[in-house]
Write an enzyme that holds these catalytic residues in place. Structure first.
Site, PDB file in Angstrom:
ATOM      1  N   ASP A 270      -6.244   1.462   8.155  1.00  0.00           N
ATOM      2  CA  ASP A 270      -4.900   1.970   8.373  1.00  0.00           C
ATOM      3  C   ASP A 270      -5.137   3.754   8.408  1.00  0.00           C
ATOM      4  O   ASP A 270      -6.362   4.015   8.374  1.00  0.00           O
ATOM      5  CB  ASP A 270      -3.914   1.969   7.168  1.00  0.00           C
ATOM      6  CG  ASP A 270      -4.405   2.272   6.059  1.00  0.00           C
ATOM      7  OD1 ASP A 270      -5.091   3.546   5.834  1.00  0.00           O
ATOM      8  OD2 ASP A 270      -4.147   1.759   4.882  1.00  0.00           O
TER       9      ASP A 270
ATOM     10  N   ASP B 234       0.763  -1.264   0.049  1.00  0.00           N
ATOM     11  CA  ASP B 234       0.079  -0.019  -0.059  1.00  0.00           C
ATOM     12  C   ASP B 234       0.714   1.100  -0.104  1.00  0.00           C
ATOM     13  O   ASP B 234       2.050   1.270   0.581  1.00  0.00           O
ATOM     14  CB  ASP B 234      -0.842  -0.122   1.287  1.00  0.00           C
ATOM     15  CG  ASP B 234      -1.749  -1.083   1.356  1.00  0.00           C
ATOM     16  OD1 ASP B 234      -2.201  -1.650   0.183  1.00  0.00           O
ATOM     17  OD2 ASP B 234      -2.286  -1.506   2.331  1.00  0.00           O
TER      18      ASP B 234
ATOM     19  N   TYR C  31       7.243  -8.196   8.179  1.00  0.00           N
ATOM     20  CA  TYR C  31       7.008  -7.004   8.100  1.00  0.00           C
ATOM     21  C   TYR C  31       7.400  -6.515   9.728  1.00  0.00           C
ATOM     22  O   TYR C  31       7.284  -7.326  10.696  1.00  0.00           O
ATOM     23  CB  TYR C  31       5.272  -6.926   7.783  1.00  0.00           C
ATOM     24  CG  TYR C  31       4.937  -7.261   6.691  1.00  0.00           C
ATOM     25  CD1 TYR C  31       4.981  -6.203   5.641  1.00  0.00           C
ATOM     26  CD2 TYR C  31       4.541  -8.538   6.289  1.00  0.00           C
ATOM     27  CE1 TYR C  31       4.476  -6.616   4.254  1.00  0.00           C
ATOM     28  CE2 TYR C  31       4.218  -8.998   5.183  1.00  0.00           C
ATOM     29  CZ  TYR C  31       3.935  -7.947   4.126  1.00  0.00           C
ATOM     30  OH  TYR C  31       3.556  -8.130   2.921  1.00  0.00           O
TER      31      TYR C  31
ATOM     32  N   ARG D 177      -3.071  -5.135   7.968  1.00  0.00           N
ATOM     33  CA  ARG D 177      -4.073  -4.351   8.210  1.00  0.00           C
ATOM     34  C   ARG D 177      -5.310  -5.277   8.960  1.00  0.00           C
ATOM     35  O   ARG D 177      -5.775  -4.822   9.991  1.00  0.00           O
ATOM     36  CB  ARG D 177      -4.729  -3.544   7.200  1.00  0.00           C
ATOM     37  CG  ARG D 177      -3.926  -2.287   6.687  1.00  0.00           C
ATOM     38  CD  ARG D 177      -4.598  -1.687   5.545  1.00  0.00           C
ATOM     39  NE  ARG D 177      -4.545  -2.696   4.080  1.00  0.00           N
ATOM     40  CZ  ARG D 177      -5.477  -2.679   3.322  1.00  0.00           C
ATOM     41  NH1 ARG D 177      -6.641  -1.841   3.460  1.00  0.00           N
ATOM     42  NH2 ARG D 177      -5.521  -3.354   2.574  1.00  0.00           N
TER      43      ARG D 177
END
Length: 305
Positions: free
Chosen positions: A87, A45, A73, A184
């Site tokens: 987010d 994203d 991540y 997310r």
């Protein structure tokens, strides 16, 4: 008909900056590398930064073997805030000050619920398709989005730190997971477990398979010489260098006899023998079946650039 000659291929690691799309980062890298054709290993994203593996030239057809790799991540989940996109770029849906009792021990207990195989509900703001339409397009139009839960695996989820930020609690995590995992969604689900609500405030992808950010270059400064080695991109694949006689068959997509030393490998990188760099010698990716190697992807003969 003679052999096809394609622009020189290769894999590259780029570090996508925050604030641009993955496609924009790819376009910048293509311009720097002076190639017409390229693809990348999976979208980040605009909010997120970090590792993208880019394949150029005819090697873009090999990205299918990279897409399923595990990923790592590092991100921050802001507890106390809920948004529609899951987010901080989204519209606020709820706000609740985080009680002082939500401490590191409480968060660690909640994180244990995520480890292992889980059924995850993807975000409504995602690129998944619903009746042929991207979910995020429906969500932006105000339509109700119904997605199915998906099986993913969280190999590890580590609490790196907690920071009180006014009424919010920022939870810093490192997550090792299977391909297809939505961080997310983890933020949303953690907020539900803590009964605070939560949204993702930052995210950085640190690795794809065995390739890490240490190998990554800024897309504005990447060069042809920054190619990744095939052993870095395909660490679990066998490697088979073939002579000129076998090469003629391989270039035409014929199966090959499987050497005994490669019987343990499900997939094999086949290269022409010789002193030239790998990118000039790659023939393709093959699958082992009994005593044969069957072609999965054969790339055109490359030319040095």
């Amino acid at each position: 008909m003679g052999n096809r000659v394609a622009e020189a291929g290769g894999f590259y690691a780029i570090d996508k900056p925050v604030g641009i799309t993955s496609q924009r980062a790819l376009s910048i890298a293509k311009r720097q590398l002076k190639v017409r054709k390229a693809g990348h290993s999976g979208t980040l994203d605009p909010l997120a930064s970090g590792l993208l593996i880019v394949a150029v030239g005819s090697w873009s057809r090999l990205l299918a073997f990279v897409l399923g790799a595990d990923k790592v991540y590092r991100g921050v989940v802001r507890c106390g805030l809920r948004t529609d996109s899951l987010d901080i770029t989204g519209s606020i849906q709820g706000f609740r000050p985080v009680p002082a009792g939500v401490d590191a021990e409480v968060v660690r207990r909640a994180l244990q619920r995520f480890k292992g195989p889980i059924q995850q509900l993807p975000p409504a703001f995602s690129a998944l398709k619903v009746n042929g339409v991207r979910a995020y397009e429906l969500a932006r139009a105000g339509s109700e989005v119904t997605l199915e839960r998906r099986s993913v695996v969280i190999h590890d989820i580590e609490l790196l730190g907690l920071t009180r930020s006014g009424p919010f609690l920022d939870v810093e995590l490192r997550i090792a997971c299977s391909s297809g995992t939505y961080i997310r969604s983890i933020a949303r689900d953690l907020g539900e477990l803590l009964e605070t609500g939560a949204t993702l405030s930052s995210l950085r992808r640190e690795s794809i398979g065995e390739v890490t950010l240490d190998a990554a270059k800024d897309p504005m400064s990447i060069e042809r010489e920054d190619r990744l080695s095939l052993s870095a991109v395909f660490p679990s694949f066998g490697r088979y260098e073939i002579d000129e006689e076998i090469l003629r068959m391989a270039r035409h997509g014929h199966p090959l006899d499987r050497p005994r030393e490669l019987t343990a490998f499900e997939q094999v990188v086949v290269l022409a023998a010789g002193p030239e760099p790998e990118y000039q010698r790659l023939v393709g990716i093959y699958r082992g079946e009994a005593d044969r190697l069957m072609p999965l992807r054969v790339v055109p003969e490359e030319v040095a650039q």
